[in-house]
Design an enzyme around this catalytic site. Structure first.
Site, short mmCIF file in Angstrom:
data_model
loop_
_atom_site.label_atom_id
_atom_site.label_comp_id
_atom_site.label_asym_id
_atom_site.label_seq_id
_atom_site.Cartn_x
_atom_site.Cartn_y
_atom_site.Cartn_z
N LYS A 80 150.85 -87.53 -23.53
CA LYS A 80 151.81 -86.92 -23.07
C LYS A 80 152.60 -86.13 -23.22
CE LYS A 80 151.70 -84.99 -18.19
NZ LYS A 80 150.99 -85.41 -16.68
N SER A 155 148.37 -82.46 -14.61
CA SER A 155 149.15 -81.30 -15.66
C SER A 155 149.11 -81.45 -16.85
CB SER A 155 150.03 -81.15 -14.89
OG SER A 155 150.64 -82.36 -15.36
N SER A 179 147.78 -85.53 -11.11
CA SER A 179 148.26 -85.54 -12.58
C SER A 179 147.42 -85.75 -13.54
CB SER A 179 149.51 -84.71 -13.64
OG SER A 179 149.95 -83.43 -12.58
#
Length: 491
Positions: A80, A155, A179
């Site tokens: 990420k 997210s 997330s």
């Protein structure tokens, strides 16, 4: 010939260790897959082709020299874009960091390299990890491989979508309010939030420092456990890191895969088993609970009365912390700089940079947090939210005196269409209704696929006491062994 991208991380590591496939071949197969499908999925923000192949060739050289290889050596992983990577762009999904190449690796990335994994690149995310759909990225939305017209959660939707699209067998996310787990649920993958402090935050671009937790994402529970083992453990560079070894999550996952939950006592959270979730989600969850019972678990209902206040408490605590953390992005030291024409004051340049560099959701939360911390309002808002956090922690403590782990749906609904909720922040925030309590408490949580609703994945969440991450892996692996994998349509 077997499609290498369809195999689990454990299977790929075995092929590399036995010399049945090279790490370079495994890596090239996944790079080819990214080339083939990512223009439609948009899971990646940056693909480090040469760096990945160099790392893979280094693993092959070690094997040829007879050196011992770790359990994930030669296995590709995506990261990420909220974790720093030396010399590789790190944007946190924001225009304000576009083009920034950090001078150091985060602890998580450093441990990934030490484990012999091959980093493919950086995945898309909501800006500064603020969002539940990966639509708030400054670089465009990511799409769900189950239905490209729908969101992959957020997210960390890029990390989950890359798994579901078979672009990578492993990925890393961060979980502040759900997330990792929520994207896992809506993409049919496994998402893990470890115990807070069980994985290092050093090199993680901070959103909410008392909540942010890096963790593993995978297509199987065992793969997630192997990745968790590789990245977890004490880090003196992180003052919140717990000085204790990682629980034996790999052994727990293997035990759970036997399908035997005899002696395990599970609590269904009463407040999360009724109103607030779509009927299809509840039906899949209840069927999964029945399956856990058939596997030998004793299932009882447990009340956690203050969980209903978790969402509003979170949306005071997290924005308050982010308003402080994001003050460092001013265009002075690194990243975007706007208006520096020699005719403006430093304050004007900083203001122009933030106006141009931050997106609407980030601005919304910074304003909310600044207000909550302002003189005269601190006790009424932030102070009260922290008291609610204490009550939620007590709910968990009381519950874990009765049961080994708690179960609930991971998210109230399946993946919704892109654009369906961006005009209504409250409806977007509801995506994390069931995941936020674990963040406020600091305990671990895992989302594992448990069924389908309207042809889309549904996740079951298992929550465990702090530093008892192994408990949730056992339960998740047992459920996985009983309900089988859920495979998205071909892209």
């Amino acid at each position: 010939m077997t499609d290498l991208t369809s195999l689990s991380a454990a299977e790929l590591a075995g092929l590399v260790a036995r010399g049945e496939s090279s790490a370079a071949e495994v890596t090239q197969a996944h790079l080819d897959r990214i080339t083939a499908v990512d223009d439609r999925v948009h899971a990646f923000l940056h693909v480090d082709t040469e760096g990945a192949l160099d790392a893979a060739r280094a693993v092959d050289a070690r094997r040829a020299a007879g050196e011992p290889l770790g359990p994930l050596a030669g296995v590709p992983v995506a990261v990420k874009d909220v974790l720093t990577t030396k010399g590789i762009p790190t944007t946190a999904g924001s225009r304000i960091l576009a083009g920034w190449r950090p001078p150091y690796d985060s602890t998580i990335v450093r441990r990934l390299r030490a484990a012999g994994t091959v980093m493919l690149g950086k995945t898309n995310m909501d800006e500064f990890a603020m969002g539940s759909s990966t639509e708030y990225s400054a670089f465009g939305p990511t799409h769900n491989p189950w239905d490209l017209s729908r969101i992959p959660g957020g997210s960390g939707g890029g990390s989950a979508a890359a798994l579901a699209a078979y672009e990578t067998p492993l990925s890393i996310g961060s979980d502040t309010g759900g997330s990792i787990r929520q994207p896992g649920a809506v993409t049919g993958t496994v998402g893990v939030k470890p115990t807070y402090g069980g994985t290092s935050r050093y090199g993680l671009v901070a959103f909410s420092s008392s909540l942010d937790t890096p963790g593993p994402c995978a297509r199987t529970v065992l793969d997630a456990a192997l990745l968790h083992e590789a990245i977890g453990g004490h880090d003196p560079s992180d003052s919140t890191s717990i000085p204790a070894p990682v629980p034996d999550v790999v052994a727990a996952a293997r035990l759970g895969a036997s399908g035997d939950l005899a002696g395990v006592r599970l609590g269904v959270v009463r407040e999360f088993a009724g109103e607030g979730a779509e009927p299809g989600v509840l039906a899949a969850f209840r069927a999964a609970v029945d399956t856990l019972t058939k596997l030998g678990a004793e299932v009882v209902e447990v009340s956690c009365p203050h969980f209903q206040y978790a969402l509003p408490a979170y949306y005071l605590i997290a924005p308050s912390e982010c308003s402080s953390n994001l003050a460092r992005f001013d265009g002075v030291r690194f990243g975007l700089r706007v208006g520096d024409d020699g005719n403006r004051s430093l304050e004007e340049v900083m203001s122009a940079t933030r106006e141009a560099g931050f997106g609407p959701e980030v601005k919304r939360r910074v304003v909310l947090g600044t207000y909550a911390l302002s003189s005269g309002y601190y006790d009424a808002y932030y102070g009260q939210a922290q008291k609610v956090r204490t009550l939620i922690t007590r709910d968990f403590t009381t519950a874990f005196e009765q049961v080994d782990a708690l179960v609930s749906p991971t998210t109230p609904f399946v993946a919704f269409p892109v654009g369906a909720r961006t005009a209504d922040p409250y409806q977007m925030y509801l995506a994390d209704l069931f995941t936020i309590p674990s963040n406020l408490y600091g305990g671990p949580g895992i989302s594992v696929p448990c069924g389908l609703a309207d042809g889309l994945p549904v996740g079951l969440q298992v929550m465990a006491p702090t530093m008892a991450d192994d408990r949730m892996y056992r339960v998740a692996a047992a459920l996985e062994s009983a309900v089988g994998p859920f495979t998205p349509p071909a892209l």
